[in-house]
Design a protein around this motif. Structure first.
Motif, mmCIF file in Angstrom:
data_model
loop_
_atom_site.group_PDB
_atom_site.id
_atom_site.type_symbol
_atom_site.label_atom_id
_atom_site.label_comp_id
_atom_site.label_asym_id
_atom_site.label_seq_id
_atom_site.Cartn_x
_atom_site.Cartn_y
_atom_site.Cartn_z
ATOM 1 N N SER A 152 -2.897 4.560 7.267
ATOM 2 C CA SER A 152 -3.729 4.891 6.092
ATOM 3 C C SER A 152 -3.699 6.397 5.829
ATOM 4 O O SER A 152 -3.617 6.828 4.675
ATOM 5 N N ARG A 153 -3.775 7.192 6.893
ATOM 6 C CA ARG A 153 -3.756 8.655 6.708
ATOM 7 C C ARG A 153 -2.410 9.135 6.165
ATOM 8 O O ARG A 153 -2.347 10.042 5.345
ATOM 9 N N LEU A 154 -1.325 8.530 6.645
ATOM 10 C CA LEU A 154 0.001 8.949 6.153
ATOM 11 C C LEU A 154 0.183 8.550 4.688
ATOM 12 O O LEU A 154 0.738 9.313 3.892
ATOM 13 N N ILE A 155 -0.310 7.381 4.349
ATOM 14 C CA ILE A 155 -0.200 6.928 2.954
ATOM 15 C C ILE A 155 -1.026 7.862 2.052
ATOM 16 O O ILE A 155 -0.595 8.256 0.971
ATOM 17 N N ALA A 156 -2.209 8.269 2.547
ATOM 18 C CA ALA A 156 -3.064 9.170 1.763
ATOM 19 C C ALA A 156 -2.424 10.561 1.639
ATOM 20 O O ALA A 156 -2.562 11.232 0.621
ATOM 21 N N LEU A 157 -1.717 10.974 2.682
ATOM 22 C CA LEU A 157 -1.052 12.290 2.670
ATOM 23 C C LEU A 157 -0.005 12.332 1.554
ATOM 24 O O LEU A 157 0.129 13.313 0.824
ATOM 25 N N PHE A 164 10.392 21.288 9.572
ATOM 26 C CA PHE A 164 9.233 22.184 9.467
ATOM 27 C C PHE A 164 9.273 23.199 10.612
ATOM 28 O O PHE A 164 9.014 22.828 11.770
ATOM 29 N N GLU A 165 9.579 24.450 10.274
ATOM 30 C CA GLU A 165 9.643 25.494 11.314
ATOM 31 C C GLU A 165 8.324 25.654 12.042
ATOM 32 O O GLU A 165 8.281 25.942 13.231
ATOM 33 N N GLU A 166 7.223 25.478 11.266
ATOM 34 C CA GLU A 166 5.901 25.724 11.838
ATOM 35 C C GLU A 166 5.313 24.478 12.510
ATOM 36 O O GLU A 166 4.122 24.411 12.783
ATOM 37 N N LYS A 176 -1.614 12.836 -1.830
ATOM 38 C CA LYS A 176 -2.028 14.215 -2.147
ATOM 39 C C LYS A 176 -0.850 15.067 -2.588
ATOM 40 O O LYS A 176 -0.942 15.870 -3.486
ATOM 41 N N LYS A 177 0.281 14.934 -1.884
ATOM 42 C CA LYS A 177 1.449 15.781 -2.161
ATOM 43 C C LYS A 177 2.682 14.901 -2.287
ATOM 44 O O LYS A 177 2.833 13.961 -1.499
ATOM 45 N N ALA A 178 3.555 15.241 -3.222
ATOM 46 C CA ALA A 178 4.830 14.503 -3.287
ATOM 47 C C ALA A 178 5.649 14.932 -2.074
ATOM 48 O O ALA A 178 5.512 16.047 -1.600
ATOM 49 N N GLY A 179 6.472 14.081 -1.560
ATOM 50 C CA GLY A 179 7.317 14.456 -0.421
ATOM 51 C C GLY A 179 6.533 14.456 0.878
ATOM 52 O O GLY A 179 5.419 13.949 0.943
ATOM 53 N N TYR A 180 7.159 15.012 1.911
ATOM 54 C CA TYR A 180 6.566 14.978 3.249
ATOM 55 C C TYR A 180 5.814 16.271 3.546
ATOM 56 O O TYR A 180 6.210 17.340 3.078
ATOM 57 N N SER A 181 4.756 16.157 4.348
ATOM 58 C CA SER A 181 4.086 17.356 4.859
ATOM 59 C C SER A 181 3.667 17.091 6.305
ATOM 60 O O SER A 181 3.786 15.952 6.780
ATOM 61 N N ILE A 182 3.173 18.135 6.964
ATOM 62 C CA ILE A 182 2.815 17.956 8.379
ATOM 63 C C ILE A 182 1.431 17.310 8.459
ATOM 64 O O ILE A 182 0.462 17.865 7.959
ATOM 65 N N PRO A 183 1.340 16.126 9.079
ATOM 66 C CA PRO A 183 0.008 15.533 9.245
ATOM 67 C C PRO A 183 -0.772 16.283 10.317
ATOM 68 O O PRO A 183 -0.189 16.690 11.340
ATOM 69 N N ARG A 184 -2.070 16.492 10.077
ATOM 70 C CA ARG A 184 -2.876 17.230 11.061
ATOM 71 C C ARG A 184 -4.162 16.466 11.364
ATOM 72 O O ARG A 184 -4.582 15.614 10.592
ATOM 73 N N ARG A 225 0.837 -1.206 0.000
ATOM 74 C CA ARG A 225 0.000 0.000 0.000
ATOM 75 C C ARG A 225 0.871 1.255 0.000
ATOM 76 O O ARG A 225 0.399 2.342 -0.303
ATOM 77 N N LEU A 226 2.138 1.115 0.406
ATOM 78 C CA LEU A 226 3.021 2.285 0.523
ATOM 79 C C LEU A 226 3.179 2.986 -0.821
ATOM 80 O O LEU A 226 3.306 2.320 -1.852
ATOM 81 N N ARG A 227 3.179 4.314 -0.780
ATOM 82 C CA ARG A 227 3.353 5.071 -2.020
ATOM 83 C C ARG A 227 4.765 5.663 -2.063
ATOM 84 O O ARG A 227 4.940 6.854 -2.227
ATOM 85 N N THR A 228 5.737 4.801 -1.813
ATOM 86 C CA THR A 228 7.112 5.292 -1.793
ATOM 87 C C THR A 228 7.951 4.472 -2.772
ATOM 88 O O THR A 228 9.058 4.057 -2.465
ATOM 89 N N ARG A 229 7.355 4.211 -3.939
ATOM 90 C CA ARG A 229 8.069 3.444 -4.966
ATOM 91 C C ARG A 229 9.385 4.146 -5.308
ATOM 92 O O ARG A 229 9.444 5.369 -5.377
ATOM 93 N N GLY A 230 10.429 3.338 -5.506
ATOM 94 C CA GLY A 230 11.725 3.923 -5.834
ATOM 95 C C GLY A 230 12.566 4.117 -4.576
ATOM 96 O O GLY A 230 13.776 4.262 -4.640
ATOM 97 N N LYS A 231 11.909 4.094 -3.396
ATOM 98 C CA LYS A 231 12.648 4.274 -2.154
ATOM 99 C C LYS A 231 13.291 2.939 -1.749
ATOM 100 O O LYS A 231 12.742 1.875 -2.026
ATOM 101 N N LYS A 232 14.433 3.025 -1.074
ATOM 102 C CA LYS A 232 15.132 1.792 -0.684
ATOM 103 C C LYS A 232 15.473 1.802 0.794
ATOM 104 O O LYS A 232 15.488 2.859 1.414
ATOM 105 N N MET A 233 15.771 0.598 1.329
ATOM 106 C CA MET A 233 16.265 0.507 2.713
ATOM 107 C C MET A 233 17.463 -0.442 2.749
ATOM 108 O O MET A 233 17.556 -1.370 1.930
#
Ligand code: NDP
Length: 251
Positions: free
Chosen positions: A163-168, A236-238, A171-179, A98-106
């Motif tokens: 689920s909320r983080l995957i949906a976030l 994230f400063e804010e 919506k936007k590429a990269g990371y954002s602040i979950p609220r 379900r992860l939307r981080t294709r191309g990412k590695k560990m």
């Protein structure tokens, strides 16, 4: 294995968890996956396959040991079997894809250490229920009811947050602040939910290996949540200042 050796193995395993916990917190070591991913830890594999292989030992070893063990199975054993399998079915074969981080590695280092961690926890709990546990004759007790409430409450928070983080990310590429949701109180409600889940499992099981696993989950997830929380503040400063890392109002 004798009961004496089994207890000893659990105590050693708890001791290792505590050493790892204090080392991670004191030396501020960030497990290099997800947002902390780096190739400085050696060879890398795709993220979702990393998750699959890391979780597979727990998904397989616990049920196999329970089912092939000579001990007569009671209803509590089947209940614990169901809870464990439900969690690891999601974590092993559903969550990674379900992860939307294709191309990412560990790094493989993380994968192998998690294979060992998951294999050991699956072994301790499965071996106990397959070989050593006394037969349960007490019926449904208060600890089973409270434990089930904790387990499913924790699972609801964990799954809902993932689920909320995957949906976030959708919506936007990269990371954002979950609220909203449990993010009002903590940066990592998924880790909080998972911790509550395994405390619930230990309360239902009321056994040494289940407590050992809850201790391990704490020692593993608290440092990760502290790292994620620090990362949010660095990036994230804010970022909401009243939000805690993992335990609402506390930590
Ligand atoms: P994260 O919260 O870091 O990541 C979950 C997913 O959401 C990842 O795909 C991540 O992307 C993405 N994501 C996270 N935050 C954001 C954001 N702010 N904006 C956009 N996308 C975001 O969780 P973990 O990877 O640490 O853990 C995943 C699950 O595994 C959790 O449910 C956790 O409880 C469980 N777990 C259990 C452990 C145990 O010991 N039992 C140990 C570790 C995890 P990306 O991968 O790119 O960062």
């Amino acid at each position: 294995m004798s009961l004496y050796n089994f207890i000893l193995l659990n105590l050693i395993w708890i001791g290792i968890a505590l050493i790892i916990f204090f080392s991670l917190v004191i030396f501020n070591i960030r497990a290099p996956y997800g947002r902390h991913s780096t190739d400085k830890w050696g060879k890398m594999i795709p993220n979702h396959w990393g998750w699959f292989w890391m979780e597979l030992p727990a998904f397989l070893i616990f049920p196999i040991l329970v089912l092939v063990g000579p001990r007569e199975k009671d209803w509590l054993t089947y209940l614990l079997f169901g809870l464990w399998t439900l969690h690891y079915l999601n974590r092993t074969v559903i969550f990674p894809f379900r992860l939307r981080t294709r191309g990412k590695k560990m790094p493989l280092t993380i994968v192998f250490s998690a294979i060992f961690f998951n294999g050991m926890n699956g072994f301790l709990n499965g071996y106990y229920l397959g070989h050593l546990a006394p037969e349960d004759q007490s019926g449904i007790t208060i600890n089973v009811i409270i434990g089930l409430a904790l387990f499913f409450g924790g699972m609801y928070i964990n799954y809902g947050t993932d689920s909320r983080l995957i949906a976030l990310r959708k919506k936007k590429a990269g990371y954002s602040i979950p609220r909203g949701w449990f993010f009002r109180w903590v940066s990592c409600p998924n880790h909080f939910g998972e911790l509550v889940e395994w405390i619930g499992f230990a309360v239902v099981a009321w056994s040494l290996p289940a407590i050992t696993f809850a201790v391990w989950t704490f020692c593993n997830l608290v440092p990760r949540a502290l790292n994620h929380h620090a990362w949010y503040h660095e990036n994230f400063e804010e970022y909401p200042s009243q939000r805690k890392a993992i335990i609402p109002w506390l930590w």
